[in-house]
Write a protein that holds these residues in place. Structure first.
Motif, PDB file in Angstrom:
ATOM      1  N   VAL A   6     -28.004  41.948  72.259  1.00  0.00           N
ATOM      2  CA  VAL A   6     -29.233  41.346  71.753  1.00  0.00           C
ATOM      3  C   VAL A   6     -30.312  41.425  72.824  1.00  0.00           C
ATOM      4  O   VAL A   6     -30.143  40.887  73.926  1.00  0.00           O
ATOM      5  N   ASP A   7     -31.403  42.099  72.497  1.00  0.00           N
ATOM      6  CA  ASP A   7     -32.600  42.134  73.337  1.00  0.00           C
ATOM      7  C   ASP A   7     -33.290  40.793  73.091  1.00  0.00           C
ATOM      8  O   ASP A   7     -34.013  40.612  72.123  1.00  0.00           O
ATOM      9  N   ALA A   8     -33.021  39.821  73.975  1.00  0.00           N
ATOM     10  CA  ALA A   8     -33.199  38.416  73.616  1.00  0.00           C
ATOM     11  C   ALA A   8     -34.542  37.766  73.909  1.00  0.00           C
ATOM     12  O   ALA A   8     -34.827  36.717  73.342  1.00  0.00           O
ATOM     13  N   ASP A   9     -35.369  38.313  74.777  1.00  0.00           N
ATOM     14  CA  ASP A   9     -36.565  37.577  75.189  1.00  0.00           C
ATOM     15  C   ASP A   9     -37.444  37.140  74.025  1.00  0.00           C
ATOM     16  O   ASP A   9     -37.954  36.030  74.028  1.00  0.00           O
ATOM     17  N   ALA A  10     -37.642  37.955  73.029  1.00  0.00           N
ATOM     18  CA  ALA A  10     -38.499  37.567  71.896  1.00  0.00           C
ATOM     19  C   ALA A  10     -37.729  37.597  70.580  1.00  0.00           C
ATOM     20  O   ALA A  10     -38.312  37.779  69.522  1.00  0.00           O
ATOM     21  N   CYS A  11     -36.424  37.402  70.670  1.00  0.00           N
ATOM     22  CA  CYS A  11     -35.579  37.535  69.483  1.00  0.00           C
ATOM     23  C   CYS A  11     -35.493  36.221  68.699  1.00  0.00           C
ATOM     24  O   CYS A  11     -34.995  35.220  69.217  1.00  0.00           O
ATOM     25  N   PRO A  12     -35.935  36.225  67.438  1.00  0.00           N
ATOM     26  CA  PRO A  12     -35.893  34.997  66.635  1.00  0.00           C
ATOM     27  C   PRO A  12     -34.562  34.762  65.923  1.00  0.00           C
ATOM     28  O   PRO A  12     -34.430  33.792  65.180  1.00  0.00           O
ATOM     29  N   VAL A  13     -33.577  35.643  66.116  1.00  0.00           N
ATOM     30  CA  VAL A  13     -32.331  35.522  65.349  1.00  0.00           C
ATOM     31  C   VAL A  13     -31.081  35.404  66.234  1.00  0.00           C
ATOM     32  O   VAL A  13     -29.984  35.732  65.806  1.00  0.00           O
ATOM     33  N   LYS A  14     -31.225  34.871  67.433  1.00  0.00           N
ATOM     34  CA  LYS A  14     -30.068  34.741  68.328  1.00  0.00           C
ATOM     35  C   LYS A  14     -28.988  33.853  67.719  1.00  0.00           C
ATOM     36  O   LYS A  14     -27.800  34.194  67.771  1.00  0.00           O
ATOM     37  N   GLU A  15     -29.375  32.727  67.143  1.00  0.00           N
ATOM     38  CA  GLU A  15     -28.388  31.821  66.548  1.00  0.00           C
ATOM     39  C   GLU A  15     -27.661  32.479  65.380  1.00  0.00           C
ATOM     40  O   GLU A  15     -26.458  32.285  65.196  1.00  0.00           O
ATOM     41  N   GLU A  16     -28.376  33.272  64.614  1.00  0.00           N
ATOM     42  CA  GLU A  16     -27.772  33.967  63.472  1.00  0.00           C
ATOM     43  C   GLU A  16     -26.758  35.003  63.955  1.00  0.00           C
ATOM     44  O   GLU A  16     -25.696  35.170  63.358  1.00  0.00           O
ATOM     45  N   VAL A  17     -27.065  35.681  65.055  1.00  0.00           N
ATOM     46  CA  VAL A  17     -26.126  36.659  65.611  1.00  0.00           C
ATOM     47  C   VAL A  17     -24.829  35.957  65.974  1.00  0.00           C
ATOM     48  O   VAL A  17     -23.738  36.435  65.637  1.00  0.00           O
ATOM     49  N   VAL A  18     -24.935  34.824  66.651  1.00  0.00           N
ATOM     50  CA  VAL A  18     -23.737  34.087  67.064  1.00  0.00           C
ATOM     51  C   VAL A  18     -22.936  33.655  65.839  1.00  0.00           C
ATOM     52  O   VAL A  18     -21.707  33.807  65.799  1.00  0.00           O
ATOM     53  N   ARG A  19     -23.609  33.153  64.830  1.00  0.00           N
ATOM     54  CA  ARG A  19     -22.924  32.685  63.619  1.00  0.00           C
ATOM     55  C   ARG A  19     -22.126  33.801  62.946  1.00  0.00           C
ATOM     56  O   ARG A  19     -20.956  33.630  62.591  1.00  0.00           O
ATOM     57  N   VAL A  20     -22.742  34.970  62.778  1.00  0.00           N
ATOM     58  CA  VAL A  20     -22.055  36.076  62.106  1.00  0.00           C
ATOM     59  C   VAL A  20     -20.968  36.650  63.004  1.00  0.00           C
ATOM     60  O   VAL A  20     -19.848  36.920  62.542  1.00  0.00           O
ATOM     61  N   ALA A  21     -21.253  36.819  64.282  1.00  0.00           N
ATOM     62  CA  ALA A  21     -20.261  37.378  65.205  1.00  0.00           C
ATOM     63  C   ALA A  21     -19.033  36.487  65.312  1.00  0.00           C
ATOM     64  O   ALA A  21     -17.902  36.976  65.429  1.00  0.00           O
ATOM     65  N   GLU A  22     -19.241  35.198  65.238  1.00  0.00           N
ATOM     66  CA  GLU A  22     -18.125  34.251  65.321  1.00  0.00           C
ATOM     67  C   GLU A  22     -17.138  34.464  64.176  1.00  0.00           C
ATOM     68  O   GLU A  22     -15.924  34.431  64.372  1.00  0.00           O
TER      69      GLU A  22
END
Length: 152
Positions: A6-22
């Motif tokens: 995740v290219d995270a500095d301006a990423c609005p979907v970090k929490e969603e990535v964690v949820r799906v990856a989990e």
């Protein structure tokens, strides 16, 4: 094994990535130039790269490859990740593909030129609930596709 970068500095979907990856037990690299609030999640590895242009992009592009998924809004990074065989999703869930990346790069350059000459004031539409929903579906689909490809 698939990993998500995740290219995270301006990423609005970090929490969603964690949820799906989990759900799929897929490892995640959250890469940024500045420290992000630690998640404490065992699947998440937070990487802080030195300040400077493209440092996070370079870190991701050097590591992501076949079977991995890159989440970014940065079109040049998307192009580099595609060249290495990774699947690439924009924050709004729209995939970057080898067929679409050339046009995306050309549009990026055109818009940059229009902003520099004052013909465009920049700024696209605001990130919406539909974008978030599309992203969740696209990430789920991308992980499922990589699982099928890997035969697991």
């Amino acid at each position: 094994m698939t990993e998500i970068y995740v290219d995270a500095d301006a990423c609005p979907v970090k929490e969603e990535v964690v949820r799906v990856a989990e759900r799929h037990e897929v490892g995640i690299y959250i890469v940024s130039n500045s420290g992000m609030r630690p998640t404490g999640h065992p699947l998440v590895r937070q990487v802080v790269v030195p300040e400077g242009p493209d440092a996070a992009d370079d870190w991701i592009a050097e590591r992501a490859g076949q079977g991995d998924i890159v989440v970014t809004g940065d079109i040049p990074l998307a192009s580099r990740a595609l060249e290495r065989g990774a699947a690439v999703l924009g924050h709004d869930g729209r995939p970057f593909t080898t067929d679409s990346i050339g046009m995306a790069l050309a549009m990026r350059d055109l818009m940059k030129e229009l902003r520099e000459t004052g013909q465009s004031k920049g700024g696209g539409p605001a990130f919406s609930r539909e974008d978030r929903s599309r992203f969740l579906r696209a990430l789920e689909d991308a992980i499922q596709k990589e699982k099928r490809r890997a035969g697991s």
